[in-house]
Design an enzyme around this catalytic site. Structure first.
Site, PDB file in Angstrom:
ATOM      1  N   CYS A 134     -10.512   0.244   3.532  1.00 48.60           N
ATOM      2  CA  CYS A 134      -9.845  -0.139   4.791  1.00 48.60           C
ATOM      3  C   CYS A 134      -9.133   1.080   5.372  1.00 48.60           C
ATOM      4  O   CYS A 134      -8.383   1.759   4.672  1.00 48.60           O
ATOM      5  CB  CYS A 134      -8.845  -1.258   4.538  1.00 48.60           C
ATOM      6  SG  CYS A 134      -9.674  -2.834   4.305  1.00 48.60           S
TER       7      CYS A 134
ATOM      8  N   GLU B 217      -4.111   3.472   6.583  1.00 48.51           N
ATOM      9  CA  GLU B 217      -3.950   3.287   5.132  1.00 48.51           C
ATOM     10  C   GLU B 217      -4.560   4.503   4.437  1.00 48.51           C
ATOM     11  O   GLU B 217      -4.067   4.969   3.417  1.00 48.51           O
ATOM     12  CB  GLU B 217      -4.673   2.004   4.693  1.00 48.51           C
ATOM     13  CG  GLU B 217      -4.537   1.719   3.209  1.00 48.51           C
ATOM     14  CD  GLU B 217      -5.210   0.411   2.794  1.00 48.51           C
ATOM     15  OE1 GLU B 217      -5.138  -0.587   3.538  1.00 48.51           O
ATOM     16  OE2 GLU B 217      -5.826   0.407   1.716  1.00 48.51           O
TER      17      GLU B 217
ATOM     18  N   ARG C  92       0.818  -1.226   0.000  1.00 49.28           N
ATOM     19  CA  ARG C  92       0.000   0.000   0.000  1.00 49.28           C
ATOM     20  C   ARG C  92       0.849   1.273   0.000  1.00 49.28           C
ATOM     21  O   ARG C  92       0.514   2.272   0.652  1.00 49.28           O
ATOM     22  CB  ARG C  92      -0.957   0.023   1.204  1.00 49.28           C
ATOM     23  CG  ARG C  92      -1.930  -1.112   1.253  1.00 49.28           C
ATOM     24  CD  ARG C  92      -2.888  -1.141   0.065  1.00 49.28           C
ATOM     25  NE  ARG C  92      -3.543  -2.437   0.041  1.00 49.28           N
ATOM     26  CZ  ARG C  92      -3.114  -3.488  -0.683  1.00 49.28           C
ATOM     27  NH1 ARG C  92      -2.084  -3.369  -1.507  1.00 49.28           N
ATOM     28  NH2 ARG C  92      -3.722  -4.644  -0.629  1.00 49.28           N
TER      29      ARG C  92
HETATM   30  C1  LIG Z   1     -15.397   0.631  -0.932  1.00 49.02           C
HETATM   31  C2  LIG Z   1     -13.891   0.746  -1.063  1.00 49.02           C
HETATM   32  C3  LIG Z   1     -13.144  -0.407  -1.253  1.00 49.02           C
HETATM   33  C4  LIG Z   1     -11.747  -0.312  -1.372  1.00 49.02           C
HETATM   34  N1  LIG Z   1     -11.043  -1.455  -1.557  1.00 49.02           N
HETATM   35  C5  LIG Z   1      -9.706  -1.390  -1.677  1.00 49.02           C
HETATM   36  C6  LIG Z   1      -8.918  -2.567  -1.883  1.00 49.02           C
HETATM   37  O1  LIG Z   1      -9.428  -3.684  -1.977  1.00 49.02           O
HETATM   38  N2  LIG Z   1      -7.578  -2.431  -1.989  1.00 49.02           N
HETATM   39  C7  LIG Z   1      -6.952  -1.221  -1.918  1.00 49.02           C
HETATM   40  O2  LIG Z   1      -5.735  -1.156  -2.037  1.00 49.02           O
HETATM   41  N3  LIG Z   1      -7.666  -0.086  -1.721  1.00 49.02           N
HETATM   42  C8  LIG Z   1      -9.012  -0.146  -1.597  1.00 49.02           C
HETATM   43  N4  LIG Z   1      -9.730   1.003  -1.392  1.00 49.02           N
HETATM   44  C9  LIG Z   1      -9.019   2.292  -1.242  1.00 49.02           C
HETATM   45  C10 LIG Z   1      -8.832   3.084  -2.541  1.00 49.02           C
HETATM   46  O3  LIG Z   1      -9.824   2.759  -3.487  1.00 49.02           O
HETATM   47  C11 LIG Z   1      -7.461   2.849  -3.163  1.00 49.02           C
HETATM   48  O4  LIG Z   1      -6.406   3.188  -2.300  1.00 49.02           O
HETATM   49  C12 LIG Z   1      -7.327   3.664  -4.460  1.00 49.02           C
HETATM   50  O5  LIG Z   1      -6.255   3.201  -5.168  1.00 49.02           O
HETATM   51  C13 LIG Z   1      -7.154   5.156  -4.227  1.00 49.02           C
HETATM   52  O6  LIG Z   1      -7.172   5.790  -5.494  1.00 49.02           O
HETATM   53  P1  LIG Z   1      -7.831   7.229  -5.696  1.00 49.02           P
HETATM   54  O7  LIG Z   1      -7.644   7.587  -7.114  1.00 49.02           O
HETATM   55  O8  LIG Z   1      -9.215   7.236  -5.178  1.00 49.02           O
HETATM   56  O9  LIG Z   1      -6.864   8.100  -4.798  1.00 49.02           O
HETATM   57  P2  LIG Z   1      -7.252   9.309  -3.828  1.00 49.02           P
HETATM   58  O10 LIG Z   1      -8.065   8.780  -2.696  1.00 49.02           O
HETATM   59  O11 LIG Z   1      -7.814  10.434  -4.596  1.00 49.02           O
HETATM   60  O12 LIG Z   1      -5.822   9.718  -3.285  1.00 49.02           O
HETATM   61  C14 LIG Z   1      -5.082   8.836  -2.457  1.00 49.02           C
HETATM   62  C15 LIG Z   1      -3.641   9.372  -2.358  1.00 49.02           C
HETATM   63  O13 LIG Z   1      -3.029   9.259  -3.634  1.00 49.02           O
HETATM   64  C16 LIG Z   1      -2.528  10.537  -4.038  1.00 49.02           C
HETATM   65  N5  LIG Z   1      -2.699  10.620  -5.485  1.00 49.02           N
HETATM   66  C17 LIG Z   1      -3.854  10.517  -6.183  1.00 49.02           C
HETATM   67  N6  LIG Z   1      -3.623  10.605  -7.498  1.00 49.02           N
HETATM   68  C18 LIG Z   1      -2.285  10.810  -7.635  1.00 49.02           C
HETATM   69  C19 LIG Z   1      -1.426  11.000  -8.757  1.00 49.02           C
HETATM   70  N7  LIG Z   1      -1.891  10.993 -10.002  1.00 49.02           N
HETATM   71  N8  LIG Z   1      -0.101  11.189  -8.531  1.00 49.02           N
HETATM   72  C20 LIG Z   1       0.395  11.189  -7.257  1.00 49.02           C
HETATM   73  N9  LIG Z   1      -0.372  11.011  -6.164  1.00 49.02           N
HETATM   74  C21 LIG Z   1      -1.691  10.816  -6.351  1.00 49.02           C
HETATM   75  C22 LIG Z   1      -3.376  11.544  -3.302  1.00 49.02           C
HETATM   76  O14 LIG Z   1      -2.715  12.796  -3.191  1.00 49.02           O
HETATM   77  C23 LIG Z   1      -3.550  10.851  -1.964  1.00 49.02           C
HETATM   78  O15 LIG Z   1      -2.394  11.020  -1.173  1.00 49.02           O
HETATM   79  C24 LIG Z   1     -11.116   0.947  -1.281  1.00 49.02           C
HETATM   80  C25 LIG Z   1     -11.885   2.106  -1.098  1.00 49.02           C
HETATM   81  C26 LIG Z   1     -13.262   2.010  -0.986  1.00 49.02           C
HETATM   82  C27 LIG Z   1     -14.075   3.259  -0.809  1.00 49.02           C
END
Ligand SMILES: Cc1cc2nc3c(=O)[nH]c(=O)nc-3n(C[C@H](O)[C@H](O)[C@H](O)COP(=O)(O)OP(=O)(O)OC[C@H]3O[C@@H](n4cnc5c(N)ncnc54)[C@H](O)[C@@H]3O)c2cc1C
Length: 321
Positions: A240, A311, A172
């Protein structure tokens, strides 16, 4: 901020708004506004924006799909969203080019259409490519980073392609350079290989391979059904909340053992369905969610001696500090 708004508004291929509410742009649905919200429409727009910000030394935050994020009730200053960078194409040299704003579900849709298997274990992760690479999102023993050949990082100096070394991604987490945005990536594709559908050999999960669209689709549906039965998907959450301390020490189990499953703080609750999720019961504030996170950490530490680490990413309000 006013002057910056004017300067950014003059840039080509960049949309700029003041006081944009961030809660609707996150899956947790809490938090205040971005005083400046900027959305580049192209990679060159992003490069121009970061060059300008570098020149005036203004810090910024990057928003992906907001699915791992809790934004402070007081909001934050400057947010860049890459949601408009959505190009995705199979390249001649055996790779899948994907821009940061593509969602994982759109990538999986592309894989179904083009008969590519490998990413199905990530079904249901609601992130963008950029956020999922930054966090090295994963599920069912597979992480997105396993599939990446190179990433494009953009800073005030421009964009550079980085070959991904074996230690670039970890659990992660990624070694994305400080201040850099991930603007695109190339995922490994081996079009000459086939999955067990034709070879009888299970895939090693490290590159996309040929499979029938039907088979890829069936796997995706199966994995989504599993998720629906084990996660509280009917309520806003950020997935999570805590990292697992180790493979044998799971955060949800520690939380259950401490009697915290179902525990509420105002309108935020430790999910009765999955103890490592905190759900928004309706009109929760970020302070309810953050207060509950701190409370769970403290209780688990007192009762088990294990210090949980978040996380989820918390964006604190800069002006309070
Ligand atoms: C219902 C649900 C289920 C989930 N299940 C999982 C799972 O099974 N496994 C898992 O790993 N995660 C899970 N997640 C968490 C989440 O979906 C992941 O961590 C996802 O990859 C985050 O991506 P995001 O684009 O939404 O990032 P954001 O939430 O928008 O950002 C997260 C971080 O990444 C940074 N960031 C975003 N885009 C960039 C970029 N282009 N360059 C540099 N930094 C950037 C942001 O600044 C921030 O620090 C879940 C979330 C939910 C709501």
């Amino acid at each position: 901020m006013r002057q910056l708004f004017k300067d950014v508004s003059r840039l080509k291929d960049v949309i700029c708004e003041e006081n944009r509410p961030l809660a609707p742009m996150t899956t947790m649905k809490v938090g205040g506004d971005a005083r400046l919200f900027v959305r580049p429409l192209s990679l060159s727009g992003l490069e121009g924006l970061l060059a300008l910000l570098h020149g005036v030394q203004v810090p910024y935050r990057v928003l992906g799909n907001g699915s791992n994020l809790i934004v402070d009730d007081g909001g934050v200053d400057l947010v860049i969203s890459l949601c408009s960078l959505r190009d995705m194409q199979l390249e001649q040299q055996g790779s899948l080019y994907v821009e940061a704003g593509c969602t994982l579900s759109s990538i999986l849709g592309f894989c179904i259409e083009n008969g590519l298997e490998g990413l199905e274990p990530l079904t249901g992760i609601p992130g963008s490519l950029g956020g999922a690479l930054f966090m090295n999102a994963g599920a069912n023993g597979v992480s997105l980073g396993d599939f990446v050949d190179e990433i494009c990082v953009t800073t005030g100096q421009g964009s550079t392609w980085l070959k991904v070394s074996h230690d670039f991604f970890s659990y992660r987490s990624s070694n994305t350079p400080e201040g850099a945005l991930i603007s695109a990536a190339r995922l490994k594709v081996n079009v000459d290989s086939h999955d067990e559908w034709t070879t009888g050999v299970p895939s090693d999960g490290s590159c996309l391979k040929r499979a029938t669209p039907r088979k890829v689709h069936e796997r995706i549906k199966r994995i989504m059904r599993k998720r629906l039965s084990s996660q509280p998907l009917g309520r806003p959450s950020a997935g999570c909340v805590f990292k697992n301390p180790s493979v044998d020490c799971l955060a949800w189990r520690l939380i259950v053992e401490c009697g915290l499953q179902g525990f509420k703080m105002n309108r935020a609750q430790v999910s009765p369905k999955h103890a490592n999720f905190i759900v928004n019961l309706g009109d929760a504030k970020a302070s309810d969610v953050i207060g509950l996170i701190d409370f769970v950490k403290e209780r688990v530490w007192e009762q088990t001696g294990v210090m949980l680490k978040e996380e989820v990413v918390i964006w604190e309000n800069e002006t309070e500090h």
